[in-house]
Design a protein around this motif. Structure first.
Motif, mmCIF file in Angstrom:
data_model
loop_
_atom_site.group_PDB
_atom_site.id
_atom_site.type_symbol
_atom_site.label_atom_id
_atom_site.label_comp_id
_atom_site.label_asym_id
_atom_site.label_seq_id
_atom_site.Cartn_x
_atom_site.Cartn_y
_atom_site.Cartn_z
ATOM 1 N N ILE A 132 0.856 -1.184 0.000
ATOM 2 C CA ILE A 132 0.000 0.000 0.000
ATOM 3 C C ILE A 132 0.887 1.228 0.000
ATOM 4 C CG2 ILE A 132 -1.739 1.300 1.292
ATOM 5 C CD1 ILE A 132 -2.759 -1.318 2.391
ATOM 6 N N VAL A 133 0.564 2.158 -0.880
ATOM 7 C CA VAL A 133 1.306 3.420 -0.961
ATOM 8 C C VAL A 133 0.727 4.372 0.076
ATOM 9 C CG1 VAL A 133 1.975 5.349 -2.433
ATOM 10 C CG2 VAL A 133 1.769 3.048 -3.402
ATOM 11 N N VAL A 134 1.540 4.748 1.040
ATOM 12 C CA VAL A 134 1.092 5.623 2.126
ATOM 13 C C VAL A 134 1.157 7.067 1.649
ATOM 14 C CG1 VAL A 134 1.464 6.327 4.511
ATOM 15 C CG2 VAL A 134 1.909 3.961 3.821
ATOM 16 N N ASN A 135 0.065 7.782 1.779
ATOM 17 C CA ASN A 135 0.009 9.182 1.389
ATOM 18 C C ASN A 135 0.847 10.026 2.332
ATOM 19 O OD1 ASN A 135 -1.816 8.441 -0.613
ATOM 20 N ND2 ASN A 135 -3.589 8.769 0.753
ATOM 21 N N PRO A 136 1.286 11.182 1.888
ATOM 22 C CA PRO A 136 2.096 12.058 2.762
ATOM 23 C C PRO A 136 1.242 12.562 3.928
ATOM 24 C CG PRO A 136 1.556 13.170 0.709
ATOM 25 C CD PRO A 136 1.133 11.737 0.533
ATOM 26 N N PRO A 137 1.856 12.745 5.109
ATOM 27 C CA PRO A 137 1.088 13.223 6.273
ATOM 28 C C PRO A 137 0.644 14.669 6.126
ATOM 29 C CG PRO A 137 3.428 13.086 6.793
ATOM 30 C CD PRO A 137 3.276 12.480 5.440
ATOM 31 N N GLU A 138 -0.396 15.020 6.816
ATOM 32 C CA GLU A 138 -0.937 16.370 6.811
ATOM 33 C C GLU A 138 -0.745 17.018 8.190
ATOM 34 O OE1 GLU A 138 -5.006 16.087 5.775
ATOM 35 O OE2 GLU A 138 -4.627 15.258 3.762
ATOM 36 N N GLU A 139 -0.882 18.340 8.232
ATOM 37 C CA GLU A 139 -0.783 19.052 9.501
ATOM 38 C C GLU A 139 -2.083 18.889 10.300
ATOM 39 O OE1 GLU A 139 0.246 23.091 8.955
ATOM 40 O OE2 GLU A 139 2.229 22.653 8.072
ATOM 41 N N LEU A 140 -1.916 18.760 11.584
ATOM 42 C CA LEU A 140 -3.077 18.592 12.463
ATOM 43 C C LEU A 140 -3.739 19.943 12.688
ATOM 44 C CD1 LEU A 140 -4.461 16.292 14.035
ATOM 45 C CD2 LEU A 140 -3.161 16.986 16.046
ATOM 46 N N VAL A 141 -5.023 20.027 12.366
ATOM 47 C CA VAL A 141 -5.755 21.286 12.500
ATOM 48 C C VAL A 141 -5.986 21.568 13.988
ATOM 49 C CG1 VAL A 141 -7.857 22.530 11.891
ATOM 50 C CG2 VAL A 141 -6.833 20.908 10.265
ATOM 51 N N LEU A 142 -5.718 22.789 14.419
ATOM 52 C CA LEU A 142 -5.886 23.196 15.826
ATOM 53 C C LEU A 142 -7.254 23.796 16.045
ATOM 54 C CD1 LEU A 142 -2.372 24.816 16.434
ATOM 55 C CD2 LEU A 142 -3.108 22.468 16.906
ATOM 56 N N ASP A 143 -7.707 23.734 17.313
ATOM 57 C CA ASP A 143 -9.000 24.304 17.672
ATOM 58 C C ASP A 143 -8.877 25.825 17.777
ATOM 59 O OD1 ASP A 143 -11.641 24.505 18.482
ATOM 60 O OD2 ASP A 143 -11.116 24.292 20.608
ATOM 61 N N PRO A 144 -9.673 26.588 17.025
ATOM 62 C CA PRO A 144 -9.524 28.055 17.052
ATOM 63 C C PRO A 144 -9.837 28.658 18.424
ATOM 64 C CG PRO A 144 -11.478 27.414 15.806
ATOM 65 C CD PRO A 144 -10.718 26.164 16.084
ATOM 66 N N TYR A 145 -10.821 28.127 19.144
ATOM 67 C CA TYR A 145 -11.176 28.695 20.454
ATOM 68 C C TYR A 145 -10.065 28.445 21.475
ATOM 69 C CZ TYR A 145 -13.735 29.624 24.769
ATOM 70 O OH TYR A 145 -14.122 30.124 25.981
#
Length: 604
Positions: A179-192
């Protein structure tokens, strides 16, 4: 023609461990012949090459089968994800981002979702979904590790999770399976949450007093004073120890009463609830009913403040006067820093012990013994006086008996005889009068068992009769009646001689002298004189006395006792003849010789 193709079971559990074993039956239940070779020999034969130049070449043995739950035991794929949650009840945030971890267990294809706990978040965090096989669609399919990758949206039970990253083991495992693993993404932070982390700008403090600033500065800071509320002016009033709390956060005052065990008061700890207390009111119309109005700043000119409280000062709170006599260390530091006060010497408020008034014992009223009557003066519920148990056990059933005569000017009382019993267990005395026929006096109990005091003793210091006071011829005064001791029991002599060190020598000698004549008579009787000769002599003397005029035997005996001053029971011949001449007793020479001869024989 074969229709059954099932295979026998080769996987099993033993003692909690999974293991594999050789098949017992062939495909379709065919009989397998037992092999006499071991497993190692079979493996060697399978792997060894053919040595013959003819015939069919043997195939190598297949590799041992390993089940999935053994091969993938404790192997878990871990993905970092987040999901977006709507917030409909807050004006500051419309949605929030929540970070979770998705765990996939390879041994049984189960999954669970766990959200890391954040302190003071106000959310129910932790395990959001328990471990189980998660359905994928409505057709009964379940999520498999082949369906997981980075950068995809995973919908589980109506909630969409965004997979953004994974750990190194998960990445290596997926790549090993092609399985080709996709590149990781940044973890979205909670705005509040990010907004709360930004530093808050300091607001401009107004020039006047700010209640909010005062609350933030002095919150949980309380001045504590120890005071005494003097309520003695009222009926049943007393000095009540109290604690005054001054709350610096809002300038309120609370008064609590300090209770002690068995103080007789209701256990209400709060004497005055927490409130602002007015010190000076604004002048107003006296006819206006101010008691029904709430006190506000318009009616009060000045409220109580910390400067109105000090050690040794008297304050009046809602009509009650309190004397402050001490404070705690925090209060001392507060007044030292803010007002520069350094004198915090506590005031002594302890009551001086009252002088104990001497207890005056009233005079003895004559009822019962003095010790028993004294208990009514010592306590409200009198108790019987304590007894000497050891003395009672040692002298149980030990009684000294004496014969006494009543000393009275009444002629009828001269011949009355009494038995005085002294009980050694409790030093009590009882008197009994033996009944005499035709005496005109009813005998029986004359004095019940009680303690008898000596003449001259006082009720405060009573002195009771003791065994050493009872001697032959002594006078005993019992409640105004005088008795003379004329005889005693032989047990008295034996008891006094056994305990001679506890009694005066005069008492022991008096009893011995009294029993000496009886001892001589006993010795005479036990001598070698025949009893018949003594009886004949007594009969001859009685005949001589009967020939005379009526003879006063009692007076004759009293005269003999009068001349026998030593109490030995013997008189010389001259005095004996003198007594006989006084009572006109014939003194025959032959009879006197017989009496003297018998006496000489008795004396040996």
């Amino acid at each position: 023609q074969k229709t059954s193709f099932h295979r026998s079971q080769t996987l099993d559990f033993k003692n909690g461990y999974a293991f594999s074993r050789l098949p017992r039956e062939g495909v379709g239940g065919e009989t397998l012949f037992a092999n006499q070779l071991s497993q190692d020999e079979l493996d060697d034969l399978c792997t060894k090459g053919a040595t013959l130049t003819y015939g069919q070449v043997k195939r190598p043995a297949p590799s041992r089968f390993t089940p999935a739950f053994v091969a993938y035991d404790k192997k878990v794929l871990k993905f970092d994800a987040y999901f977006q949650e709507e917030v409909a009840i807050s004006a500051e945030e419309h949605y929030r981002i929540r970070h979770v971890g998705i765990y996939y267990y390879l041994e049984d294809d189960s999954m669970c979702i766990i959200e890391p706990k954040v302190k003071n978040s106000g959310l129910l965090q932790g395990k959001l979904m328990r471990r189980h096989r998660v359905p994928k669609n409505e057709h009964g399919d379940y999520y498999h590790w082949k369906d997981l990758n980075l950068g995809i949206d995973l919908t589980i039970y109506g909630r969409t999770y965004r997979l953004v990253n994974c750990d190194s083991f998960t990445k290596v495992f997926l790549e090993s399976q092609g399985i080709v693993v996709n590149p990781p993404e940044e973890l979205v932070l909670d705005p509040y949450t990010e907004q709360r982390r930004t530093p808050v700008q300091k607001r401009i403090v107004p020039a006047g007093p700010d209640p909010f600033r005062q609350f933030l500065t002095y919150d949980t800071k309380v001045l504590r004073f120890y005071a005494i509320w003097d309520d003695t002016n009222c009926a049943f009033g007393d000095h009540h120890p109290c604690i005054i709390h001054y709350f610096l956060a809002d300038d309120t005052v609370e008064v609590r009463e300090v209770h002690k065990r068995n103080d007789g008061r209701d256990p209400f700890p709060v004497l005055m609830r927490r409130q602002r207390l007015p010190k000076i009111f604004v002048d107003k119309n006296k006819n206006f009913p101010s008691c029904v109005l709430e006190i506000t700043d318009h009616e009060v000119q000045e409220w109580y403040s910390p400067k109105d409280f000090a050690v040794g000062k008297t304050v009046t709170l809602l009509g009650r006067t309190f004397l402050i006599y001490d404070c705690d260390k925090f209060t001392q530091d507060f007044y030292r820093e803010k007002y520069g006060i350094t004198d915090f010497q506590p005031v002594d408020v302890n009551k001086k012990p009252l002088e104990k008034a001497p207890q005056v014992i009233p005079p003895y009223n004559g009822f019962g013994i003095p010790e028993d009557s004294l208990q009514n003066c010592l306590s409200l519920f009198p108790k019987p006086p304590r007894k000497d148990i050891i003395k009672m056990l040692e002298n149980n059933l030990k009684v000294l008996r004496y014969q006494v005569a009543l000393e009275s000017p009444v002629p009828e009382d001269k011949n009355r005889r009494f038995i005085l019993s002294y009980f050694l267990s409790d030093d009590t005395i009882s008197i009994y009068e033996p009944p005499v026929n035709n005496s005109g006096i009813q005998g029986g109990k004359y004095l019940k068992r009680t303690k008898v005091t000596k003449p001259g003793s006082t009720p405060e210091n009573p002195i009771y009769y003791e065994p050493s006071d009872f001697t032959i011829g002594s006078t005993i005064e019992v409640f105004g009646h005088r008795f003379v001791i004329i005889d005693a029991d032989e047990y008295v002599l034996n008891y006094l001689e056994r305990n001679a060190e506890s009694f005066p020598a005069a008492t022991v000698q008096s009893i011995r002298d009294h029993f000496l004549p009886r001892k001589v008579v006993v010795e005479t009787t036990s001598s070698g004189i025949p009893k018949k000769d003594l009886d004949d002599l007594i009969v001859e003397v009685q005949k001589e006395l009967k020939l005379q005029e009526p003879f006063n035997t009692r007076q004759f005996h009293e005269t003999f006792h009068h001349f026998d001053k030593e109490g030995s029971g013997f008189l010389d011949k001259a005095r004996f003849l003198d007594v006989c001449d006084r009572f006109n007793v014939p003194t025959s020479t032959i009879l006197l010789k017989k009496v003297r001869w018998k006496g000489c024989c008795a004396c040996g």
